[in-house]
Design a protein around this motif. Structure first.
Motif, mmCIF file in Angstrom:
data_model
loop_
_atom_site.group_PDB
_atom_site.id
_atom_site.type_symbol
_atom_site.label_atom_id
_atom_site.label_comp_id
_atom_site.label_asym_id
_atom_site.label_seq_id
_atom_site.Cartn_x
_atom_site.Cartn_y
_atom_site.Cartn_z
ATOM 1 N N HIS A 163 -13.959 -0.496 35.838
ATOM 2 C CA HIS A 163 -13.703 -0.754 34.425
ATOM 3 C C HIS A 163 -12.347 -0.200 34.004
ATOM 4 O O HIS A 163 -12.232 0.828 33.387
ATOM 5 N N CYS B 292 -14.890 5.478 38.628
ATOM 6 C CA CYS B 292 -15.603 6.244 37.602
ATOM 7 C C CYS B 292 -17.043 6.531 38.019
ATOM 8 O O CYS B 292 -17.755 5.644 38.493
ATOM 9 N N SER C 193 -19.544 6.808 36.247
ATOM 10 C CA SER C 193 -20.520 5.996 35.508
ATOM 11 C C SER C 193 -20.804 4.666 36.216
ATOM 12 O O SER C 193 -21.784 4.008 35.917
ATOM 13 N N CYS D 148 -10.343 6.019 32.230
ATOM 14 C CA CYS D 148 -11.313 6.233 31.155
ATOM 15 C C CYS D 148 -11.631 7.711 30.961
ATOM 16 O O CYS D 148 -11.803 8.181 29.840
#
Ligand SMILES: [Zn+2]
Ligand SMILES: [Zn+2]
Length: 465
Positions: free
Chosen positions: A126, A83, A85, A231
């Motif tokens: 995550h 990801c 992020s 996600c």
């Protein structure tokens, strides 16, 4: 072969023992609540562990699993999304605040490490998908052998937010500061190891808790399942198809600002939801091409459009009946044209300058302002980008412009309700995973793939084991 009397006796004894355990309050994974002994495996596995500061903070380590207690779940990783992020914490890049602005208090959200966790050994990532290898004695949601999504968003089912139908902002989501984390393993020298945000992902095992687990029954490949359950896909599909934040009526006009993996999922969700006009906006030509491939009816380059971007969207969304007395939506004046019924903002701030086309504002603020202004009167804007700074909006529009805004954590997706539905969308041939998973690497090549994600030379990347 038949049933031997001895076999039946053995089964009967096992059933009796299970019954006794239930009666004693020590439940099995299949039914009741209760306490039981920890599952002790002592297994050693490899994971990308970050610690300290700087570009070499994340290294591949052998770690030893601690006893599995309570509601812990150990998942053998099949795939995990790299990801954007996480670029800051994995590659050790501290995103610079815009000049003249103070660093945001929650620097973690835009690239700094979570407060107090710098010195801790954290398994990065995550979430992802995999197969349950061990469960603590209190786990009810899944059993050993289940194929599951380890969700970026937890769903405890008992906090105020979960109870009012907003599992996307479950109370446990923010419980990931240093003092909240629980060690799940140890480094060779005995240093305790924690899962980032209680989930991790960048390792052979994900050690998490029941609240982050969503059972998914699927025979999809690791790449396909990893992509659809990531996600970014969940947030993009959540914003457009979950109905939590906004309802998308078939035939609507949708604009998606930012066509990374989240925005491209929103484009697909708009298509799946029956939108008739879908406008993808991104400075990177390759991403605009993917947007057209997965469902956009128009694409716009914010650099080329400049100040005319909002006007262009308002013109593209004005249908033939957009007249006074004919069902038109044109408010005239400075708000001519129609505007999108739903705008999904998915641009966000840049950690590093992209090697492909750079956007008009690296802080991500401008795309967010534009997203608000391209919504129709009575329309809805959902913002998902992690940006730096403070947003300014025309106050007149903000007050009586008739735009409804929703903060788009996970796009409003309710993990237990929506992720299995998203998997069904993939199986029904309606969600294109391949167009998004443009880089797939094994465990050892994770850092290189993260650089490609950081430089935006790939749509996204998956680690697949
Ligand atoms: Zn993410
Ligand atoms: Zn909750």
């Amino acid at each position: 072969m038949g049933f031997s009397r001895r076999g039946l006796l053995k089964k009967g004894a096992a059933a009796a023992a299970a019954g006794a355990a239930m009666a004693a309050g020590r439940g099995t994974a299949d039914g009741a609540q209760g306490q039981g002994p920890a599952v002790v495996t002592g297994r050693t596995f490899q994971a990308w562990v970050s610690r300290g500061t700087g570009p070499k903070r994340t290294t591949l380590q052998d770690v030893k699993l601690r006893p599995v207690t309570g509601r812990m779940v150990v998942v053998r990783t099949e795939a995990t999304n790299l990801c954007y992020s996480n670029v800051g914490v994995v590659l050790g890049i501290q995103a610079a605040p815009p000049s003249g602005a103070a660093a945001p208090a929650n620097a973690a959200a835009v690239g700094g490490t979570l407060a107090g966790t710098d010195a801790m050994a954290l398994i990065q990532g995550h979430g992802g998908v995999g197969v349950v290898e061990a469960v603590g004695p209190e786990v009810r949601r899944v059993q050993v052998g289940d194929r599951v999504c380890v969700s970026g968003t937890p769903q405890c089912g008992s906090c105020y937010h979960c109870l009012r139908g907003r599992a996307d902002i479950c109370q446990l989501l923010g419980r990931n500061l240093a003092s909240d984390l629980i060690p799940v393993a140890d480094l060779r020298d005995g240093t305790p190891v924690y899962s980032n945000s209680h989930i991790g992902g960048l390792g052979e095992l994900m050690v998490t808790w029941e609240e982050w687990i969503v059972p998914v029954v699927s025979k999809a490949s690791n790449v396909d399942l990893g992509m659809i359950c990531s996600c970014v896909s969940v947030a993009g599909l959540g914003a457009t198809t979950s109905g939590t934040l906004a309802t998308l009526a078939p035939g609507s006009a949708v604009a998606v600002v930012g066509c990374g993996p989240l925005g491209l999922s929103a484009v697909q969700g708009a298509r799946i939801g029956g939108a008739s006009t879908i406008i993808g906006i991104d400075p990177i030509r390759a991403r605009r091409d993917v947007a057209m491939k997965v469902g956009a009816t128009h694409v716009l380059d914010p650099n080329a459009e400049g100040d005319r971007l909002i006007e262009r969207v308002r013109a593209l969304t004005a249908g033939p009946t957009n007249r006074t007395w004919s069902g038109g939506r044109d408010s005239g004046g400075r708000r001519s044209g129609a505007g999108a019924d739903l705008v999904v903002e998915a641009a966000g701030a840049e950690f590093v300058r992209p090697k492909l086309e750079q956007g008009p504002d690296p802080s991500g603020i401008l795309p967010m302002q534009q997203a608000y202004q391209m919504a129709s009167a009575g329309g809805h804007v959902i913002t998902t980008g992690l940006v730096r700074g403070t947003i300014a909006l025309p106050a007149f529009l903000f007050a009586i412009g008739g735009v409804t805004h929703s903060g788009g954590q996970a796009g409003g997706a309710n993990p237990m309700r929506d992720i299995p539905r998203f998997v069904e969308m993939f199986h029904a041939g309606r969600y294109d995973t391949k167009a998004l998973a443009t880089r797939v690497v094994g465990l050892r090549d994770v850092l290189g793939a993260y650089e490609e994600v950081a430089y935006r030379t790939t749509v996204t990347a998956l680690m697949v084991l």
